[in-house]
Design a protein around this motif. Structure first.
Motif, PDB file in Angstrom:
ATOM      1  N   ILE A 174       0.839  -1.197   0.000  1.00  0.00           N
ATOM      2  CA  ILE A 174       0.000   0.000   0.000  1.00  0.00           C
ATOM      3  C   ILE A 174       0.872   1.245   0.000  1.00  0.00           C
ATOM      4  O   ILE A 174       1.742   1.401   0.864  1.00  0.00           O
ATOM      5  CB  ILE A 174      -0.935   0.022   1.227  1.00  0.00           C
ATOM      6  CG1 ILE A 174      -1.827  -1.217   1.231  1.00  0.00           C
ATOM      7  CG2 ILE A 174      -1.775   1.291   1.249  1.00  0.00           C
ATOM      8  CD1 ILE A 174      -2.655  -1.363   2.483  1.00  0.00           C
ATOM      9  N   GLY A 175       0.645   2.127  -0.971  1.00  0.00           N
ATOM     10  CA  GLY A 175       1.399   3.371  -1.067  1.00  0.00           C
ATOM     11  C   GLY A 175       0.812   4.448  -0.177  1.00  0.00           C
ATOM     12  O   GLY A 175      -0.032   4.194   0.691  1.00  0.00           O
ATOM     13  N   CYS A 176       1.246   5.686  -0.404  1.00  0.00           N
ATOM     14  CA  CYS A 176       0.801   6.795   0.441  1.00  0.00           C
ATOM     15  C   CYS A 176       1.250   8.111  -0.184  1.00  0.00           C
ATOM     16  O   CYS A 176       1.972   8.133  -1.185  1.00  0.00           O
ATOM     17  CB  CYS A 176       1.390   6.669   1.850  1.00  0.00           C
ATOM     18  SG  CYS A 176       3.201   6.800   1.895  1.00  0.00           S
ATOM     19  N   ASP A 177       0.818   9.202   0.433  1.00  0.00           N
ATOM     20  CA  ASP A 177       1.354  10.525   0.143  1.00  0.00           C
ATOM     21  C   ASP A 177       2.430  10.833   1.171  1.00  0.00           C
ATOM     22  O   ASP A 177       2.277  10.523   2.356  1.00  0.00           O
ATOM     23  CB  ASP A 177       0.266  11.596   0.247  1.00  0.00           C
ATOM     24  CG  ASP A 177      -0.760  11.516  -0.868  1.00  0.00           C
ATOM     25  OD1 ASP A 177      -0.360  11.632  -2.040  1.00  0.00           O
ATOM     26  OD2 ASP A 177      -1.952  11.337  -0.566  1.00  0.00           O
ATOM     27  N   VAL A 178       3.515  11.468   0.740  1.00  0.00           N
ATOM     28  CA  VAL A 178       4.537  11.956   1.662  1.00  0.00           C
ATOM     29  C   VAL A 178       4.853  13.392   1.267  1.00  0.00           C
ATOM     30  O   VAL A 178       5.075  13.682   0.088  1.00  0.00           O
ATOM     31  CB  VAL A 178       5.798  11.061   1.658  1.00  0.00           C
ATOM     32  CG1 VAL A 178       6.384  10.911   0.265  1.00  0.00           C
ATOM     33  CG2 VAL A 178       6.839  11.594   2.631  1.00  0.00           C
TER      34      VAL A 178
END
Length: 376
Positions: free
Chosen positions: A194-198
């Motif tokens: 699972i990716g994300c915003d950084v």
């Protein structure tokens, strides 16, 4: 050589300095970094940043920040361009941008916008003031951060106007923070799927770099002030001094170095002076100490003092840009490299090398791409 990010693919919607600096660090470490540029609008604005150009749509400024990358000409606002862009995202590990804070959502560069294409994609955002706050629509640059985050108020002589750093260090630090955040979240996404915003921001990074003066103020109300000669706020001698032919920086950060300096400078009598007996005394008598050491250090050239003190006491010449880069030590450690470039004199362009070594070796660079060179 082994590059630890080999096999990592990064799509970069970037321009100018901070973002490209960070993605260049990723490319140095082996990541495939694909710059998405629109050839119809000239691509990355730094291609047109002078005064030194390399053929059409290329410059030494651009080469400084985008070596080792690839370029694909895609118009993100056209249906065809978006299809091609989404195809790139499907096989990527990270999507990075350094747009104004409100732009990623408008252009569909956030995790929510792309997670159906690639659920493990990491979306890194570098902006001036961050996203989701009252300033997300504000444009901003390094110098503004140096001004508002206190850097300029801490730099320069006490009776002179506030002074900015000579280079865009907030840009470079924020780009480095972005690279670190990107790699960290890629590791997390590979573990979870699972990716994300950084997010990183110039302003956040600048405030973070206030470091221990910030801690002193937040906890003790102690406000560090500008001191003559760029002196350290709590330790003396730790500042610039005159030599016979210029200026040098002397930093006796510990009692051991002060004692060693006095002995090697031929002035062991200074160790017995009550005004200079310890760090608190030297700090209280900073002006007297400065005058005393100016008189002493002015008796020899900077090079002579370097031969006496170098390797024993923290001491360095204060140099001009040409002196800094022509320093034989820069050549010894390989901090300048040559890359092939068809529009450079003799087909070779000199650039700074990566500051990171792997097994003692710096990764070799290659020129930044021509606009749209790898589109197909």
């Amino acid at each position: 050589m082994h590059r630890p990010l080999s096999g990592i693919r990064v799509i970069a919607v970037e321009q100018y300095g901070a973002g490209p600096y960070g993605s260049m660090l990723l490319a140095d470490m082996g990541a495939t970094v694909i710059k998405v540029e629109n050839a119809a609008t000239g691509g990355d604005v730094s291609r047109a940043t002078g005064p030194h150009f390399l053929g059409e749509q290329d410059s030494q400024f651009f080469q400084t920040f985008s070596k080792g990358k690839q370029s694909a000409s895609i118009d993100l606002k056209s249906p065809e361009g978006r299809v091609a862009f989404n195809q790139l995202l499907a096989g990527a590990d990270a999507l990075i941008n350094n747009l104004r804070g409100d732009q990623p959502a408008k252009l569909g560069l956030t995790y929510d916008a792309v997670k159906d294409i690639n659920p493990r994609l990491v979306c890194a955002h570098l902006s001036a003031y961050g996203r989701g706050n009252s300033r997300e629509t504000w444009p901003g640059y390094d110098y503004l951060m140096q001004a508002e985050a206190g850097f300029m108020g801490l730099s320069g002589e006490p009776d002179a106007p506030p002074t900015r750093l000579g280079v865009s260090m907030v840009d470079f630090m924020t780009g480095t923070m972005m690279a670190f955040g990107t790699v960290s979240t890629i590791l997390g996404a590979r573990a979870t799927g699972i990716g994300c915003d950084v997010d990183v921001a110039l302003f956040d990074t600048a405030v973070h770099q206030l470091s221990y003066p910030a801690t002193w103020y937040l906890n003790a109300g102690d406000q560090v002030q500008r001191l003559p000669r760029g002196a350290h706020p709590s330790i003396a001698p730790s500042q610039s001094f005159r030599t016979k032919d210029g200026w040098a920086m002397l930093m006796c950060q510990t009692p051991k170095f002060w004692e060693e300096f006095c002995r090697r400078a031929g002035r062991p009598d200074l160790l017995d002076r009550v005004e200079f007996k310890d760090i608190p005394a030297r700090r209280r008598n900073r002006q007297l100490l400065s005058e005393t050491l100016d008189d002493l250090l002015s008796t020899r050239t900077t090079a002579e003092w370097l031969s006496i003190l170098g390797g024993h006491v923290p001491f360095a010449p204060i140099t001009s840009l040409d002196q800094a880069l022509d320093n034989p030590f820069v050549a010894e450690i390989g901090m300048v490299e040559e890359v092939d470039h068809p529009d450079a004199p003799d087909g070779r362009l000199r650039l700074l090398s990566s500051p990171i070594r792997i097994n003692g070796e710096r990764p070799r660079g290659r020129r930044a791409p021509k606009l749209g060179e790898r589109t197909e």
